[in-house]
Design an enzyme around this catalytic site. Sequence first.
Site, PDB file in Angstrom:
ATOM      1  N   TYR A  15      -2.585  11.400   1.295  1.00 18.30           N
ATOM      2  CA  TYR A  15      -3.106  11.384  -0.079  1.00 18.30           C
ATOM      3  C   TYR A  15      -2.993  12.775  -0.703  1.00 18.30           C
ATOM      4  CZ  TYR A  15      -4.979   6.675   0.446  1.00 18.30           C
ATOM      5  OH  TYR A  15      -5.100   5.307   0.614  1.00 18.30           O
ATOM      6  N   ASP A  21       0.851  -1.179   0.000  1.00 18.79           N
ATOM      7  CA  ASP A  21       0.000   0.000   0.000  1.00 18.79           C
ATOM      8  C   ASP A  21       0.902   1.249   0.000  1.00 18.79           C
ATOM      9  OD1 ASP A  21      -3.129   0.645   0.445  1.00 18.79           O
ATOM     10  OD2 ASP A  21      -1.948   2.108   1.554  1.00 18.79           O
ATOM     11  N   HIS A  57      -4.669  -7.683  -0.266  1.00 19.27           N
ATOM     12  CA  HIS A  57      -3.987  -6.402  -0.138  1.00 19.27           C
ATOM     13  C   HIS A  57      -3.227  -6.272   1.178  1.00 19.27           C
ATOM     14  CE1 HIS A  57      -3.294  -2.191  -1.050  1.00 19.27           C
ATOM     15  NE2 HIS A  57      -3.692  -1.887   0.175  1.00 19.27           N
TER      16      HIS A  57
END
Length: 403
Positions: free
Chosen positions: A327, A189, A381
């Site tokens: 982000y 990630d 994930h």
Amino acid sequence: MSQTGATQQRSADAIRPLEKTFSEAELTDLRNRIAATKWPERETVADATQGVQLATTQALAQYWATDYDWRKCEAKLNALPNFITEIDGLDIHFIHVRSKHQNALPLIVTHGWPGSVVEQLKIIDPLTNPTAHGGMAEDAFDVVIPSLPGYGYSGKPTTTGWDVAHIARAWVTLMKRLGYDKFVAQGGDWGALVVDQMGVQAAPELLGIHSNMPGIFPPEIDAAAFSGKQPSGLSADEKVAYDRLQFVYQKGIAYGFQMGLRPQTLYGIADSPVGLASYFLDHDARSYELIARVFSGESEGLTRDDILDNITITWLTNTALSGARLYWENWNKLGYFNAKGVSIPVAVSVFPDELYPAPQSWTEQAYPKLIHYNKLPKGGHFAAWEQPKLFAEEVRAGFRSLR
């Protein structure tokens, strides 16, 4: 440097032990807030196409408010060697476990979003103590697991600039501060983006990286997936990866756009535990399916406590928004899933339920010094969290040639 200056430098570089215990009042407040949740009506479809389903969220909330015990996770964390050190003006938290075996290879492991060091707890003993887990003494690692800036016990940046490239530099500083002049790095990630940038920066101390979410898409393929234009001439494996990436961009990463553009608007997930939990559960379709099964009585890899440990540490440290800003920091900078130009040795493990299964063809193009590539039979994930045995075996195999 003057004596005063030297003292200040030593103080800034100090590594300080950390033991964190939250008050009972904070835990009572959490339970009260869960109980006071204002629930919406049920979704109007029979599946998860509208988002995290009401039944799943209510089952999570019921368990969280009545049976879940944060103190168990807190005890696990406090039983490990936890530390804080200041890097570039920000306190960075990390777990540091040295192997009992000689010549252990230093390894820094980076988590992602919606995550914390909780995701890596299951891999610490298999990596530091391999002989107890079917491995050999020569496969041992000294393991360092930092909390990303703004996550968990790390400090919250008060100015801009803590992007992935900055974090990559900070991790090299951290490892050198711990006395390691040679080390390797692993990530998934956001951690995968961090290790890619470490590979791009190619500090002389960094021997190689391992990724379970490698940045492998050629620029034209990445752009096509974002725009929705189907490229021609793809192999079967490339088409599967392209189709998965297109789904991520078109339907599966709404949270990424929200946090990338307007993270400060997300007051709801800082104020509502259930709001935070549902936001965290909505990461990707395959992970959500696994988590939803757990709260309907099934289990595969993760438990209800695993999931709530990760959410609760974010709630108690009030890091939902400081974590979201990562982000924003990286929006339109380096890309997410595209090849970055890494020139150092790279090991890649492909778990089938990752956002996309990286084809060997694109992986070899993206990483010209690919030293390990393997497709695993299961896992998604959150591989270190969900399949720690397979994950630890992959890390050992991936770095074996660099010892």
